[in-house]
Design an enzyme around this catalytic site. Sequence first.
Site, PDB file in Angstrom:
ATOM      1  N   ASP A  43       0.834  -1.305   0.058  1.00  0.00           N
ATOM      2  CA  ASP A  43      -0.023  -0.037  -0.013  1.00  0.00           C
ATOM      3  C   ASP A  43       0.763   1.211   0.114  1.00  0.00           C
ATOM      4  OD1 ASP A  43       0.786  -0.219   2.663  1.00  0.00           O
ATOM      5  OD2 ASP A  43      -1.106   0.058   3.468  1.00  0.00           O
ATOM      6  N   SER A  44       2.255   0.980   0.106  1.00  0.00           N
ATOM      7  CA  SER A  44       3.057   2.093  -0.257  1.00  0.00           C
ATOM      8  C   SER A  44       2.727   2.791  -1.559  1.00  0.00           C
ATOM      9  CB  SER A  44       4.582   1.605  -0.132  1.00  0.00           C
ATOM     10  OG  SER A  44       4.818   0.524  -0.601  1.00  0.00           O
ATOM     11  N   GLU A 113      -1.821  -5.702   8.392  1.00  0.00           N
ATOM     12  CA  GLU A 113      -1.058  -5.026   9.322  1.00  0.00           C
ATOM     13  C   GLU A 113      -1.696  -5.287  10.821  1.00  0.00           C
ATOM     14  OE1 GLU A 113      -0.079  -0.919   8.739  1.00  0.00           O
ATOM     15  OE2 GLU A 113       0.807  -1.456   6.734  1.00  0.00           O
ATOM     16  N   GLU A 180       8.889  -4.626  10.462  1.00  0.00           N
ATOM     17  CA  GLU A 180       9.401  -3.359  10.207  1.00  0.00           C
ATOM     18  C   GLU A 180       9.881  -2.392  11.149  1.00  0.00           C
ATOM     19  OE1 GLU A 180       6.705  -1.406   7.259  1.00  0.00           O
ATOM     20  OE2 GLU A 180       7.871   0.372   7.195  1.00  0.00           O
TER      21      GLU A 180
HETATM   22  O1  KIV Z   1       3.634  -1.026   1.684  1.00  0.00           O
HETATM   23  C1  KIV Z   1       4.683  -1.686   1.542  1.00  0.00           C
HETATM   24  O2  KIV Z   1       5.593  -1.377   0.603  1.00  0.00           O
HETATM   25  C2  KIV Z   1       5.372  -2.482   2.697  1.00  0.00           C
HETATM   26  C3  KIV Z   1       6.699  -2.613   3.035  1.00  0.00           C
HETATM   27  C4  KIV Z   1       7.392  -1.434   3.624  1.00  0.00           C
HETATM   28  C5  KIV Z   1       6.771  -3.772   3.700  1.00  0.00           C
HETATM   29  O3  KIV Z   1       4.184  -2.837   3.486  1.00  0.00           O
END
Ligand code: KIV
Length: 263
Positions: A43-44, A113, A180
């Site tokens: 979701d980044s 998460e 993380e």
């Molecule tokens: O959304 C993402 O890119 C992530 C990574 C940072 C593990 O969850």
Amino acid sequence: MKNILDFARAKREAQPIVVVTAYDALMARLVAASEVDAILVGDSAAMVVHGYPSTVHATITMMGTHTAAVRRGAPATFIVSDMPFLSVRQGRDGAVRDAGVLVQAGATAVKIEGVAGHEDIIAHLVQSGIPVMGHLGLTPQSVNQFGGHRLQGTSPEAAARARKEAEMLERLGAFALVLECVPAALATEISRERAIPVIGIGAGAGTDGQVLVLSDLLGLDPTFKPRFARRYMDGHEAVTGALNQFVHDVRAARFPAREEVLA
Ligand code: KIV
């Protein structure tokens, strides 16, 4: 990695698992051409692709669209897609619907998460045949609750909670978990305690694998360099350099050349 059994085997055989993010077909094709084990449609994407300040802006429509694009670019790759902000807090039906969107878009597994308060959802998805990857430590969807993107698990209480939640995830049926931004010693301890692979980001060298955001690895954003990330190329310099070369060639009438002109 073809399936979750390969993750279990990698842990048993102490073979480090390597994961990177991708959000579109072009980048997914590049990753699939490498030796990377799996793609995370994180979701980044909300930050990297859409320019939002945090991942809370990711939606299921956004994640489904990115997952489908990545699957088209990487037809044979193990793909994990993030369940977006609040997805698992809308009750079992809503969570199942969202997970279904991601799996039908091409995800092999979903990432969730946290664990407290949605244990039943994690167990239900696993029992429904959807592989679940957990995510503990700095869970970016809770950035506002944490007061920023900061190291987690630093107090004895927080460390004990992280260890307990990792154990809980394994018990609920998660096949792996991302850890993380926690102290390396804690990440090493959790990795040793758990039978499922622990994939670290900003969690030191003692985990069972590493995940990085692709644009960090490629050095595409000169304004963003987390201390834990390593740039394997200066992508910003390479791309802007190529663009400027194109500009200079056009301005100097060097492009197009004779062989680039359609007769
Ligand atoms: O959304 C993402 O890119 C992530 C990574 C940072 C593990 O969850």
